[in-house]
Design a protein around this motif. Structure first.
Motif, PDB file in Angstrom:
ATOM      1  N   ARG A  31      65.210  -4.107  28.058  1.00 53.57           N
ATOM      2  CA  ARG A  31      63.903  -4.077  28.643  1.00 53.57           C
ATOM      3  C   ARG A  31      63.146  -5.413  29.194  1.00 53.57           C
ATOM      4  O   ARG A  31      62.995  -5.364  30.378  1.00 53.57           O
ATOM      5  N   GLY A  32      63.497  -6.513  28.399  1.00 53.64           N
ATOM      6  CA  GLY A  32      63.108  -7.626  28.798  1.00 53.64           C
ATOM      7  C   GLY A  32      63.865  -8.362  29.910  1.00 53.64           C
ATOM      8  O   GLY A  32      63.276  -8.873  30.878  1.00 53.64           O
ATOM      9  N   ILE A  33      65.103  -7.995  29.989  1.00 53.94           N
ATOM     10  CA  ILE A  33      65.749  -8.406  31.077  1.00 53.94           C
ATOM     11  C   ILE A  33      65.681  -7.850  32.269  1.00 53.94           C
ATOM     12  O   ILE A  33      65.282  -8.352  33.381  1.00 53.94           O
ATOM     13  N   ILE A  34      65.136  -6.633  32.368  1.00 52.43           N
ATOM     14  CA  ILE A  34      64.633  -5.614  33.413  1.00 52.43           C
ATOM     15  C   ILE A  34      63.250  -6.318  33.910  1.00 52.43           C
ATOM     16  O   ILE A  34      63.334  -6.387  35.236  1.00 52.43           O
ATOM     17  N   ASP A  35      62.472  -6.495  32.965  1.00 54.51           N
ATOM     18  CA  ASP A  35      61.295  -7.049  33.504  1.00 54.51           C
ATOM     19  C   ASP A  35      61.159  -8.506  34.134  1.00 54.51           C
ATOM     20  O   ASP A  35      60.765  -8.846  35.262  1.00 54.51           O
ATOM     21  N   ARG A  36      62.338  -9.277  33.554  1.00 55.44           N
ATOM     22  CA  ARG A  36      62.481 -10.654  34.164  1.00 55.44           C
ATOM     23  C   ARG A  36      63.141 -10.497  35.430  1.00 55.44           C
ATOM     24  O   ARG A  36      62.646 -11.315  36.548  1.00 55.44           O
ATOM     25  N   LEU A  37      64.108  -9.760  35.724  1.00 53.59           N
ATOM     26  CA  LEU A  37      64.743  -9.603  36.780  1.00 53.59           C
ATOM     27  C   LEU A  37      63.831  -8.961  37.991  1.00 53.59           C
ATOM     28  O   LEU A  37      63.970  -9.515  39.133  1.00 53.59           O
ATOM     29  N   LYS A  38      62.933  -8.082  37.470  1.00 55.98           N
ATOM     30  CA  LYS A  38      62.056  -7.408  38.582  1.00 55.98           C
ATOM     31  C   LYS A  38      61.139  -8.308  38.996  1.00 55.98           C
ATOM     32  O   LYS A  38      60.610  -8.601  40.129  1.00 55.98           O
ATOM     33  N   ALA A  39      60.657  -9.175  38.062  1.00 53.80           N
ATOM     34  CA  ALA A  39      59.594 -10.565  38.469  1.00 53.80           C
ATOM     35  C   ALA A  39      60.337 -11.370  39.487  1.00 53.80           C
ATOM     36  O   ALA A  39      59.469 -11.986  40.203  1.00 53.80           O
ATOM     37  N   ARG A  40      61.551 -11.574  39.521  1.00 52.77           N
ATOM     38  CA  ARG A  40      62.082 -12.431  40.071  1.00 52.77           C
ATOM     39  C   ARG A  40      62.221 -11.736  41.626  1.00 52.77           C
ATOM     40  O   ARG A  40      63.103 -12.333  42.370  1.00 52.77           O
ATOM     41  N   GLY A  41      62.260 -10.258  41.788  1.00 55.33           N
ATOM     42  CA  GLY A  41      62.520  -9.825  42.825  1.00 55.33           C
ATOM     43  C   GLY A  41      64.087  -9.589  43.003  1.00 55.33           C
ATOM     44  O   GLY A  41      64.454  -9.359  44.230  1.00 55.33           O
ATOM     45  N   LEU A  42      64.734  -9.404  41.852  1.00 52.95           N
ATOM     46  CA  LEU A  42      66.068  -9.197  42.138  1.00 52.95           C
ATOM     47  C   LEU A  42      66.638  -7.967  42.121  1.00 52.95           C
ATOM     48  O   LEU A  42      67.563  -7.537  42.283  1.00 52.95           O
TER      49      LEU A  42
END
Length: 153
Positions: free
Chosen positions: A78-89
């Motif tokens: 969940r945290g990884i998804i949030d960070r990848l989404k925030a980076r636009g990846l």
């Protein structure tokens, strides 16, 4: 202090430094350090990289599918998804058939990160196993697969 009190592991024959979990943890810590030193993107973690790889290999995926593909636990993914989404990846959207289901998809910037990272990933693997000869490399990968194999497969 007697020798018995100073070195209880000698008496029972157990040394944590010789145990598989300890050695695997040390090897993994070394691998993570090599990953961070050699990644094309200094903000990309090894687990984020694996998640992007899973999305590229498997296409749009639910959180449960990512957990299964990456062997990363539910809370961590969940945290990884949030960070990848925030980076636009990656993009996060509702499933067309089931509005309660969330689907993650790789975005062009995520593909670009992977394209830059794949040659570095091979180098990271080579550096991690640099002390091993070719036969030892094959044996290590075989044994790690055997240890990590699921019971139902």
């Amino acid at each position: 202090m007697s020798d018995e009190q100073e070195k209880p592991d000698r008496q029972i024959g157990y040394r944590f430094t010789d145990q598989v979990g300890h050695l695997m943890r040390k090897a993994y810590q070394k691998h993570l350090a090599i990953f961070q030193e050699n990644a094309s993107d200094p903000h990309l973690t090894s687990v984020q990289f694996v998640t992007l790889c899973a999305l590229r290999d498997n296409g749009p995926s639910s959180q449960a599918e990512l957990v299964k593909a990456t062997a990363v636990d539910q809370a961590t993914i969940r945290g990884i998804i949030d960070r990848l989404k925030a980076r636009g990846l990656i993009e996060v959207s509702k499933d067309a058939q089931d509005g309660r289901k969330v689907i993650m998809s790789l975005l062009p910037d995520g593909r670009d990160v992977l394209d830059a990272m794949y040659p570095r990933a091979s180098l990271i693997t080579d550096l991690t196993m640099e002390k091993l000869n070719p036969a030892e490399r094959v044996a290590l990968l075989y044994l790690l697969r055997k240890i990590s194999e699921d019971e139902e497969t």
